[in-house]
Design a protein around this motif. Structure first.
Motif, PDB file in Angstrom:
ATOM      1  N   SER A 285       0.832  -1.198   0.000  1.00 36.21           N
ATOM      2  CA  SER A 285       0.000   0.000   0.000  1.00 36.21           C
ATOM      3  C   SER A 285       0.867   1.247   0.000  1.00 36.21           C
ATOM      4  CB  SER A 285      -0.943  -0.018   1.204  1.00 36.21           C
ATOM      5  OG  SER A 285      -1.954   0.958   1.043  1.00 36.21           O
ATOM      6  N   ALA A 286       1.936   1.212  -0.783  1.00 40.33           N
ATOM      7  CA  ALA A 286       2.848   2.357  -0.872  1.00 40.33           C
ATOM      8  C   ALA A 286       2.147   3.546  -1.513  1.00 40.33           C
ATOM      9  CB  ALA A 286       4.070   1.962  -1.694  1.00 40.33           C
ATOM     10  N   GLY A 287       2.589   4.753  -1.140  1.00 37.34           N
ATOM     11  CA  GLY A 287       2.106   5.960  -1.805  1.00 37.34           C
ATOM     12  C   GLY A 287       0.651   6.279  -1.560  1.00 37.34           C
ATOM     13  N   ASN A 288       0.181   6.047  -0.326  1.00 36.28           N
ATOM     14  CA  ASN A 288      -1.165   6.445   0.058  1.00 36.28           C
ATOM     15  C   ASN A 288      -1.082   7.434   1.223  1.00 36.28           C
ATOM     16  OD1 ASN A 288      -3.401   4.941  -1.473  1.00 36.28           O
ATOM     17  ND2 ASN A 288      -1.938   3.287  -1.063  1.00 36.28           N
ATOM     18  N   LYS A 289      -2.140   7.536   1.999  1.00 35.87           N
ATOM     19  CA  LYS A 289      -2.149   8.436   3.156  1.00 35.87           C
ATOM     20  C   LYS A 289      -2.586   7.683   4.408  1.00 35.87           C
ATOM     21  CE  LYS A 289      -3.099  12.507   0.308  1.00 35.87           C
ATOM     22  NZ  LYS A 289      -4.046  13.601  -0.018  1.00 35.87           N
ATOM     23  N   LEU A 290      -2.126   6.456   4.517  1.00 35.02           N
ATOM     24  CA  LEU A 290      -2.474   5.652   5.681  1.00 35.02           C
ATOM     25  C   LEU A 290      -1.801   6.202   6.931  1.00 35.02           C
ATOM     26  CD1 LEU A 290      -2.171   2.057   4.165  1.00 35.02           C
ATOM     27  CD2 LEU A 290      -4.249   3.380   4.563  1.00 35.02           C
ATOM     28  N   LYS A 291      -2.519   6.146   8.044  1.00 38.80           N
ATOM     29  CA  LYS A 291      -2.003   6.690   9.308  1.00 38.80           C
ATOM     30  C   LYS A 291      -2.441   5.771  10.446  1.00 38.80           C
ATOM     31  CE  LYS A 291      -1.681  11.003  11.921  1.00 38.80           C
ATOM     32  NZ  LYS A 291      -2.132  12.418  11.998  1.00 38.80           N
TER      33      LYS A 291
ATOM     34  N   ASN B 163       3.783   6.748   3.366  1.00 43.54           N
ATOM     35  CA  ASN B 163       2.512   6.965   4.048  1.00 43.54           C
ATOM     36  C   ASN B 163       2.772   7.815   5.293  1.00 43.54           C
ATOM     37  OD1 ASN B 163       0.053   5.328   2.919  1.00 43.54           O
ATOM     38  ND2 ASN B 163       1.815   3.968   2.627  1.00 43.54           N
ATOM     39  N   SER B 164       1.912   7.722   6.273  1.00 41.51           N
ATOM     40  CA  SER B 164       2.093   8.462   7.531  1.00 41.51           C
ATOM     41  C   SER B 164       2.022   7.505   8.715  1.00 41.51           C
ATOM     42  CB  SER B 164       1.020   9.552   7.676  1.00 41.51           C
ATOM     43  OG  SER B 164       1.146  10.517   6.649  1.00 41.51           O
TER      44      SER B 164
END
Length: 488
Positions: A410-416, A436-437
């Protein structure tokens, strides 16, 4: 009055009769054994054994001269006969890595004059050229020499084996072109030449093989356009041309395969144009692979009719919106990655599938919270790739609800979320959460993974002892320890 027999004489007579009976039975046994193996055929089989230089699993250990060759491993005789009908030797690379044979195929097998089937499968180290002794076998109908190391060219006179019902040379190192005489093998139901080093264009004579149910030419170096000769293949169920250098459009005659074709695999070529609308008529289709080509335009709306499809791979093309709403009852594997789709969310028909194990939607314009993806079944997932989208939220709920997950990308997303909350099953090997974060410490549990990328997040603390390169951890807030700088 009868004279009484001396007890000693009676015992002697009984013993003599007993030993005579044993001698007769022994003689009959030896004669029976002698009759169970034709001398010429025994010599042919032992000649084959002499050509084998290494047999680490003892596959041929009971091939012993003077014993019943119909009971030797892999030897099958005609019913109620002593004549060899079939030679079937197969390795088991997954279950028993030692089940290999190294050596060559001895021409002494030409002595098996009633042989109708030669099966040498997954033996891995059988080398040498095509076994030309098969031209001396008048009854040969089935040749399966798969996943070995045979090399050289397929003989030009292959077409003289007109009784062949199946020819498989898949998984070897054959070079050159496919002989034109193959057009004479009109009894073939299976032609499998995949994963060799074959070149050139496909002979148009392949179109004469009207009885084919399986045509496998994948993993070679065939070039040119796919011949437009499929209208005569009324029984074809599997067509695999993946991994070649074919160019041009999908030929229109493929449309005639719609009633029965279950597998259409054309991935990893240089095919172009639009995906033809007629593919929506393939109601029996189980697997469709058009990946890694140059297909343009939209996916035909007729794909809604593919209700039985289980495996759909359209990845790495030039396809654009809209993507049709599918009416599948249950998809097993879906890959739409790296086109120009803007799906917005993971489709509902994907979430509702009770049997899906592989979901790859990298770069598909997905803009949602990962917690809002609520699949009806997560237990069977093997692979999930959601890289390069605009997905927010946490991966903990999804990953921790899977039992068999092997890889999560899941590279290059905005997961936190806190990385320490992830639980990895026994089969888990690949994790990519780069860019991500993600925050927190790197847990000890990542050490057992095969591949890892946690770069460019907000992780902190001392790294557990690991085997990964520095590139797996760079760009975080305050990670330290090998392979990064020492902790202060």
């Amino acid at each position: 009055m009868k004279p009484k027999m001396n007890p000693t004489h009676a015992s002697t007579a009984t013993a003599t009769a007993f030993f005579f009976l044993i001698a007769v039975l022994t003689l009959l046994h030896h004669e029976a054994n002698a009759a169970t193996c034709h001398p010429e055929e025994e010599a042919g089989l032992l000649g084959f054994k002499s050509g084998i230089k290494s047999d680490p699993s003892g596959m041929l250990k009971n091939w012993i001269a003077g014993t019943d060759c119909c009971k030797w491993a892999g030897v099958e005789c005609h019913y109620n006969s002593t004549r060899v009908e079939r030679l079937y030797l197969t390795g088991q690379p997954d279950e028993n890595p030692k089940s290999i044979l190294s050596g060559t195929i001895s021409p002494t097998l030409s002595k098996l004059k009633l042989l109708d089937g030669l099966y040498l499968i997954d033996l891995q180290n059988i080398s040498g050229p095509f076994p030309t002794f098969v031209f001396q076998l008048p009854n040969i109908q089935y040749i399966y020499i798969e996943n070995n190391k045979l090399s050289g060219r397929i003989p030009e006179n292959i077409g003289t084996l007109t009784r062949l019902g199946a020819l498989s040379l898949a998984g070897n190192r054959f070079t050159g072109t496919v002989p034109g005489s193959i057009a004479k093998l009109t009894e073939l139901t299976q032609l499998k030449l995949g994963n060799n080093l074959l070149t050139g264009t496909l002979p148009k004579g392949v179109g004469n093989l009207v009885n084919l149910t399986y045509l496998g030419l994948e993993g070679n170096k065939f070039r040119g356009t796919i011949p437009d000769f499929f209208s005569s293949f009324t029984n074809l169920r599997i067509l695999n041309l993946t991994g070649n250098r074919f160019s041009g459009n999908i030929p229109s005659s493929i449309s005639t395969l719609a009633p029965k074709l279950g597998y259409l695999e054309l991935g990893h070529n240089s095919l172009s144009g639009k995906i033809p609308d007629f593919l929506g008529k393939f109601r029996a289709l189980d697997t469709l692979d058009l990946s890694w080509n140059r297909f343009r335009g939209t996916v035909p709306g007729s794909f809604r009719n593919l209700t039985k499809i289980f495996n759909l791979n359209l990845s790495n093309n030039l396809l654009v919106d809209p993507f049709p709403e599918m009416n599948v009852k249950g998809i097993e594997s879906l890959d739409l990655s790296n086109n120009s789709f803007h799906l917005g969310t993971i489709p509902k028909w994907v979430a509702s599938s009770p049997i899906i194990f592989s979901l790859k939607l990298a770069g598909c314009g997905i803009n949602m919270r990962l917690e809002d993806f609520k699949p009806s079944e997560t237990y069977f997932y093997d692979f999930i790739d959601l890289s390069g989208n605009n997905i927010t939220g946490s991966a903990i709920g999804l990953v921790n609800s899977t039992e068999y997950l092997v890889g999560f990308w899941s590279a290059g997303n905005k997961l936190k979320f806190d990385l320490g909350g992830l639980r990895f099953g026994q089969r888990f090997k690949y994790l990519d959460l780069s860019r991500n974060s993600v925050f927190g410490k790197v847990p000890d549990s990542v050490v057992g993974l095969q591949e890892l990328n946690l770069s460019y997040n907000h992780l902190c603390g001392k790294l557990p002892k690991n085997k990964f390169p520095a590139s797996a951890f760079v760009g975080n807030d305050c990670l330290c320890g090998a392979p990064l700088q020492p902790c202060k």
